[in-house]
Design a protein around this motif. Structure first.
Motif, PDB file in Angstrom:
ATOM      1  N   PRO A  14       0.809  -1.233   0.000  1.00 48.55           N
ATOM      2  CA  PRO A  14       0.000   0.000   0.000  1.00 48.55           C
ATOM      3  C   PRO A  14       0.836   1.275   0.000  1.00 48.55           C
ATOM      4  CG  PRO A  14      -0.887  -1.587   1.555  1.00 48.55           C
ATOM      5  CD  PRO A  14       0.406  -2.155   1.078  1.00 48.55           C
ATOM      6  N   THR A  60     -10.760   1.232   1.033  1.00 48.25           N
ATOM      7  CA  THR A  60      -9.944   0.402   1.918  1.00 48.25           C
ATOM      8  C   THR A  60      -9.147   1.263   2.888  1.00 48.25           C
ATOM      9  OG1 THR A  60      -8.140   0.351   0.304  1.00 48.25           O
ATOM     10  CG2 THR A  60      -9.710  -1.476   0.246  1.00 48.25           C
ATOM     11  N   THR A  62      -6.429   0.466   4.222  1.00 45.62           N
ATOM     12  CA  THR A  62      -5.000   0.359   3.934  1.00 45.62           C
ATOM     13  C   THR A  62      -4.536   1.474   2.994  1.00 45.62           C
ATOM     14  OG1 THR A  62      -3.279  -1.222   3.313  1.00 45.62           O
ATOM     15  CG2 THR A  62      -5.238  -1.224   1.953  1.00 45.62           C
ATOM     16  N   HIS A  65      -4.665   4.714   5.145  1.00 46.15           N
ATOM     17  CA  HIS A  65      -3.514   4.703   6.054  1.00 46.15           C
ATOM     18  C   HIS A  65      -2.255   5.156   5.328  1.00 46.15           C
ATOM     19  CE1 HIS A  65      -0.829   2.181   8.997  1.00 46.15           C
ATOM     20  NE2 HIS A  65      -0.601   3.477   9.072  1.00 46.15           N
ATOM     21  N   HIS A 428      -7.770  -5.435   4.901  1.00 44.81           N
ATOM     22  CA  HIS A 428      -7.607  -4.173   4.173  1.00 44.81           C
ATOM     23  C   HIS A 428      -8.394  -3.042   4.830  1.00 44.81           C
ATOM     24  CE1 HIS A 428      -6.250  -6.290   0.233  1.00 44.81           C
ATOM     25  NE2 HIS A 428      -5.222  -5.804   0.886  1.00 44.81           N
ATOM     26  N   LYS A 432      -2.643  -2.013  10.362  1.00 43.19           N
ATOM     27  CA  LYS A 432      -1.753  -3.073  10.829  1.00 43.19           C
ATOM     28  C   LYS A 432      -0.886  -2.595  11.971  1.00 43.19           C
ATOM     29  CE  LYS A 432      -1.567  -5.409   6.345  1.00 43.19           C
ATOM     30  NZ  LYS A 432      -0.682  -5.887   5.251  1.00 43.19           N
ATOM     31  N   THR A 435       3.132  -0.475  12.459  1.00 44.85           N
ATOM     32  CA  THR A 435       3.494   0.496  11.433  1.00 44.85           C
ATOM     33  C   THR A 435       4.194   1.683  12.084  1.00 44.85           C
ATOM     34  OG1 THR A 435       1.262   1.415  11.635  1.00 44.85           O
ATOM     35  CG2 THR A 435       1.664  -0.104   9.823  1.00 44.85           C
TER      36      THR A 435
END
Length: 440
Positions: A14, A60, A62, A65, A428, A432, A435
């Motif tokens: 991503p 999504t 992701t 983010h 997604h 996570k 990070t």
């Protein structure tokens, strides 16, 4: 005149993919470090009661983010994520931002979360009509628009220009599903013209057939599209879905009003080759020629029932419930003809002659047909939007025994068809762990 740049990048990691995408179109060039930047994803609704597959429906997390991280790394610190999802269409909960990881993003990166439905609205004049736009949107210096790559059963495609309908108040959203000069395709394309959209990023990790809701069918696409030019971005997105700009009425209207070309020859597309990603994705649900219901009803031998196909005047709240309504009606079929019933919806459908019972689905249909002389017996499903449980009880009172459990099973079936081994990853919509944190 220089050509607008549209970048296309395959989605892999991503952060890396989005960084390349933005660099290719110089996406941050129009931003100032002191700008108040609003990120506008697409979060139509969420359901906390029944299985809800977000694939191709909701931006999504992701991608959001990665975007937030890149903005912070480039010195843009005044960030807000805002959306105005559907109230009452399904069970809503303030924790929707928590469910899809936005609260984690807010804590990690020090950004603000805004629910447009909970704030103030300002009036914006569009000449022949006025719309209420969230004040937090009007206060933004720049907007980064992050729609999903999907089709739309009323507008053909739902991309960046369509995504800005989410900044409106509930009343204004309903107004945009009007008649004549206030038709959906005549109203929502105007919204973006009044807003400082500096960058559009189309999230094509998944794409959706017969959208815009979860009852459509999603596919893994692995593509990101971006441009500082909203029309250019949508033209390429539409082409990827198999539609030329002139085949999409609202893109044609937007281009004409803004004296723009619909030709891809007038754009500079960088990165992936469009030809390698173009694949037709159907937008429409097929109805019988007699407009008596979906083709699936005819194939099952359902007779004695005429469900008129939705039109553009059906608001999003009712349209989200239209498919559940169909499933409930189908669940009551026992092999015998229905007792000569017609169902109408929206602001324009008038009841026809010759039916023993007329179901008026939603407040607009009830108001329009309250004095209709063709109606012998009205089954008024009131509400804006209606409640499925009320719909079930009203039909049962008329001897039409619908089975809500079949709708529950249908929802489970939709969810179960998206398997991890086929590339459908619910993570997604998560942030996570581990990070890298970015400090101001």
């Amino acid at each position: 005149m220089s050509k607008s740049i549209v970048s296309m990048v395959s989605f892999e990691d991503p952060y890396t993919s989005l960084k390349k995408l933005i660099e290719e179109c110089d996406g941050f060039a129009g931003l100032n470090p002191e700008d108040k930047i609003l990120i506008k994803p697409n979060i139509v609704s969420w359901d906390f009661e029944l299985p809800f597959p977000p694939f191709g429906v909701i931006t999504t997390t992701t991608v959001i983010h990665a975007l937030v991280r890149l903005l912070k790394e480039n010195g843009f610190n005044h960030l807000t994520i805002g959306e105005g999802g559907l109230p009452k269409a399904h069970s809503q909960d303030p924790s929707v931002y928590q469910t899809i990881g936005y609260e984690d993003l807010a804590k990690q990166y020090g950004l603000e979360l805004v629910d447009f439905n909970q704030g103030r609205f300002g009036q914006v004049d569009f000449g022949n009509f006025t719309l209420s736009i969230a004040q937090s949107v009007l206060d933004a210096d720049k907007i980064i628009n992050v729609p999903v790559l999907k089709t739309h059963n009323q507008a053909k495609v739902s991309l960046g220009i369509k995504n800005m309908k989410g900044v409106l108040s509930r009343k204004s959203k309903m107004f945009c599903h009007g008649l004549g000069e206030f038709d959906l395709l005549e109203t929502f394309p105007r919204i973006i013209e009044k807003l400082p959209v500096a960058l559009t990023i189309i999230d094509g990790v998944y794409t959706l057939e017969k959208g815009p809701g979860h009852t459509g069918k999603a596919f893994r696409k692995n593509l990101l599209i971006a441009s500082r030019d909203p029309l250019a971005c949508d033209l390429v997105g539409a082409e990827v879905l198999g539609y030329k700009g002139e085949e999409v009425p609202y893109l044609q209207d937007y281009a004409k009003r803004n004296r723009r070309s619909l030709s891809l020859d007038d754009l500079k597309i960088k990165g992936e080759r469009l030809e390698e990603h173009r694949q037709f994705v159907d937008y429409d649900w097929e109805w019988t020629k007699e407009n008596t219901g979906p083709i699936g009803f005819e194939k099952r031998g359902i007779t004695g029932l005429a469900i008129r196909k939705y039109d553009n005047s059906l608001c999003t709240g009712c349209s989200v419930l239209f498919n559940p309504m169909l499933i409930l009606m189908m669940s009551s079929f026992n092999g015998q003809p229905f007792p000569n019933i017609e169902l109408v919806s929206g602001k324009s459908q008038s009841a026809s002659e010759g039916f023993a019972k007329t179901i008026l689905f939603g407040k607009c249909a009830c108001d329009l047909n309250k004095d209709n002389p063709h109606i012998q017996q009205a089954i008024a499903v009131k509400g804006c939007p209606p409640d499925l449980k009320d719909f079930e009880e009203l039909l049962r009172a008329e001897g039409i025994k619908v089975n809500y459990e079949e709708y529950v099973n249908y929802r489970q079936h939709i969810f179960d068809r998206y398997r991890p081994e086929d590339g459908f990853e619910l993570n997604h919509w998560q942030v996570k762990e581990g990070t890298e944190e970015v400090n101001e």
